[in-house]
Design a protein around this motif. Structure first.
Motif, PDB file in Angstrom:
ATOM      1  N   GLU A  62      19.823  86.616 -21.045  1.00 40.89           N
ATOM      2  CA  GLU A  62      18.523  86.109 -20.646  1.00 40.89           C
ATOM      3  C   GLU A  62      18.313  84.866 -21.590  1.00 40.89           C
ATOM      4  N   GLY A  63      18.088  85.484 -23.054  1.00 37.92           N
ATOM      5  CA  GLY A  63      17.851  84.322 -24.176  1.00 37.92           C
ATOM      6  C   GLY A  63      18.522  83.394 -24.399  1.00 37.92           C
ATOM      7  N   VAL A  64      19.994  83.610 -24.182  1.00 39.38           N
ATOM      8  CA  VAL A  64      21.022  82.411 -24.481  1.00 39.38           C
ATOM      9  C   VAL A  64      20.709  81.496 -23.408  1.00 39.38           C
ATOM     10  N   THR A  65      20.611  81.989 -22.062  1.00 33.51           N
ATOM     11  CA  THR A  65      20.546  81.097 -21.037  1.00 33.51           C
ATOM     12  C   THR A  65      19.228  80.277 -21.323  1.00 33.51           C
ATOM     13  N   ALA A  66      18.581  80.778 -21.701  1.00 31.75           N
ATOM     14  CA  ALA A  66      17.051  79.871 -22.110  1.00 31.75           C
ATOM     15  C   ALA A  66      17.347  79.032 -23.241  1.00 31.75           C
ATOM     16  N   PHE A  67      17.841  79.426 -24.066  1.00 41.47           N
ATOM     17  CA  PHE A  67      18.421  78.457 -25.331  1.00 41.47           C
ATOM     18  C   PHE A  67      19.298  77.212 -24.457  1.00 41.47           C
ATOM     19  N   HIS A  68      20.159  77.336 -23.593  1.00 41.13           N
ATOM     20  CA  HIS A  68      21.075  76.431 -23.215  1.00 41.13           C
ATOM     21  C   HIS A  68      20.200  75.616 -22.209  1.00 41.13           C
ATOM     22  N   GLU A  69      19.176  76.308 -21.491  1.00 43.89           N
ATOM     23  CA  GLU A  69      18.418  75.392 -20.529  1.00 43.89           C
ATOM     24  C   GLU A  69      17.655  74.388 -21.317  1.00 43.89           C
ATOM     25  N   TRP A  70      16.995  74.842 -22.660  1.00 45.41           N
ATOM     26  CA  TRP A  70      16.318  73.907 -23.493  1.00 45.41           C
ATOM     27  C   TRP A  70      17.122  72.695 -24.073  1.00 45.41           C
ATOM     28  N   CYS A  71      18.469  73.185 -24.338  1.00 45.27           N
ATOM     29  CA  CYS A  71      19.320  72.066 -24.835  1.00 45.27           C
ATOM     30  C   CYS A  71      19.529  71.005 -23.767  1.00 45.27           C
TER      31      CYS A  71
END
Length: 370
Positions: A62-71
């Motif tokens: 979940e956290g990693v997906t949120a990071f990639h969505e931010w990018c």
């Protein structure tokens, strides 16, 4: 706790996940360091992509997906800027480094207001690579990915051979082999996503071929190892990424073998790794995250015991609260330069989230679990 024990390793895996999760911004960005004066409030694509890869390997989907969505939001929002840069370049107009995309962003995704060494291409390639690794590993759907992949791919396909700052934000007038390796990996990953149209995929493939040919022709020194930049015979620890994880050369290729060996010979000291021999930043100490890269390369080549030695050195640098610094200052290449950086920016960045991300990557490679 005995450093190097299975229990100590597992605890630092758990602590690394906690440190990164605790400091992740609500926006999804991973700050480079939440406390260091020069880094506070900013996120880098390069640092963040490696942090995300460590967390992805640790199962923090979940956290990693949120990071990639931010990018994806940050990069996608700069579509018009990339279109303008490409149009001008196609018309033969010169584009200055100051006009290129930023290398670091505020945690909300905006451009920074402080002066910085901002033109760095490797972060965009590293993000494309990390995005593909995460989505393949977990089947995660990343909102906005298609647009951002296209923007980043177009940007790199057009400007991959332009000089820019290196990982360490130095030497803007050079073409750095570690940067070329990151772009090579990112464009290969972008092609593999299936998100590009035919023209975009063709341009990316041509850039990949161009990088391969350029590095083969100009990026290998007489000793058979990769060069810090084209035309230099020096090495830099960032070159380790060209072997693993970026795969510019496989671990058993003669150039890869020579590069890892030369980096270790020149820059490794009792488990820690310096950036390069002329380093003066905080006196030129040994970087925790670079020990992770060297350990990963040993692991990729099947040398488990050597890899474990680097993992355990990383772990031994943790503070009493389990935080990993950017570098340690006990063995310095330029001890006379330490004080000026201490006065300028304060104590060495701690915790550096990239250090924790690299610990997670190497721990995963060695099947060390929390």
């Amino acid at each position: 706790m005995i450093v190097g024990s299975d229990l100590a390793r597992a605890r630092l895996v758990s602590r690394s996940v906690d440190v990164i999760s605790t400091h992740q911004s609500p926006s999804g960005a991973y700050p480079a360091c939440p406390t260091f004066s020069a880094y506070r409030g900013y996120a880098w694509l390069r640092d963040g992509a490696f942090i995300a890869e460590g967390m992805s390997r640790a199962g923090e989907v979940e956290g990693v997906t949120a990071f990639h969505e931010w990018c994806a939001e940050v990069i996608g929002a700069r579509e018009g800027q990339v279109e303008s840069l490409v149009r001008r370049a196609a018309e033969g107009e010169s584009v200055s480094p100051a006009e290129m995309l930023p290398t670091r962003f505020t945690l909300e995704g905006g451009d920074g207001t402080d002066e910085w060494w901002d033109h760095q291409l490797d972060g965009y390639g590293t993000w494309l690579w990390a995005l593909a690794e995460h989505t393949t590993r977990h089947g995660a759907a990343v909102r906005g990915a298609e647009r951002a992949v296209k923007v980043a791919t177009t940007y790199l396909s057009w400007f991959w051979d332009q000089p820019c700052y290196d990982w360490w934000e130095e030497h803007v007038d050079q073409r750095h082999v570690s940067t070329l390796g990151a772009i090579h990996a990112g464009l290969r990953a972008a092609i593999g996503t299936g998100l590009l149209d035919e023209a975009e995929a063709k341009a990316a493939a041509e850039a990949v071929e161009g990088i391969t040919a350029l590095v083969e022709a100009e990026g290998v020194a007489q000793g058979g190892h990769l060069r810090k930049w084209l035309g230099s015979d020096e090495v830099d620890a960032s070159l380790l990424s060209c072997v693993y994880p970026f795969g510019l050369y496989p671990a058993d290729h003669p150039v890869a073998v020579a590069t890892v060996a030369e980096v270790e010979r020149q820059l490794a000291h009792e488990g820690g790794v310096h950036r390069y021999l002329a380093d003066t930043f905080y006196g030129g100490g040994r970087w925790v995250l670079l020990a992770g890269f060297l350990g990963l390369n040993h692991a990729a080549a099947g040398r488990r015991e050597q890899a474990l030695r680097y993992l355990d050195w990383m772990g031994a640098q943790a503070t009493d609260s389990g935080e990993l610094p950017e570098q340690v200052s006990d063995v310095l290449l330029a001890p006379g330069r330490f004080e000026e950086w201490l006065q300028r920016w304060g104590s060495v960045a701690t915790p550096l989230l990239w250090s924790h991300g690299m610990y997670l990557m190497l721990a995963d490679a060695l099947e060390v679990r929390s």
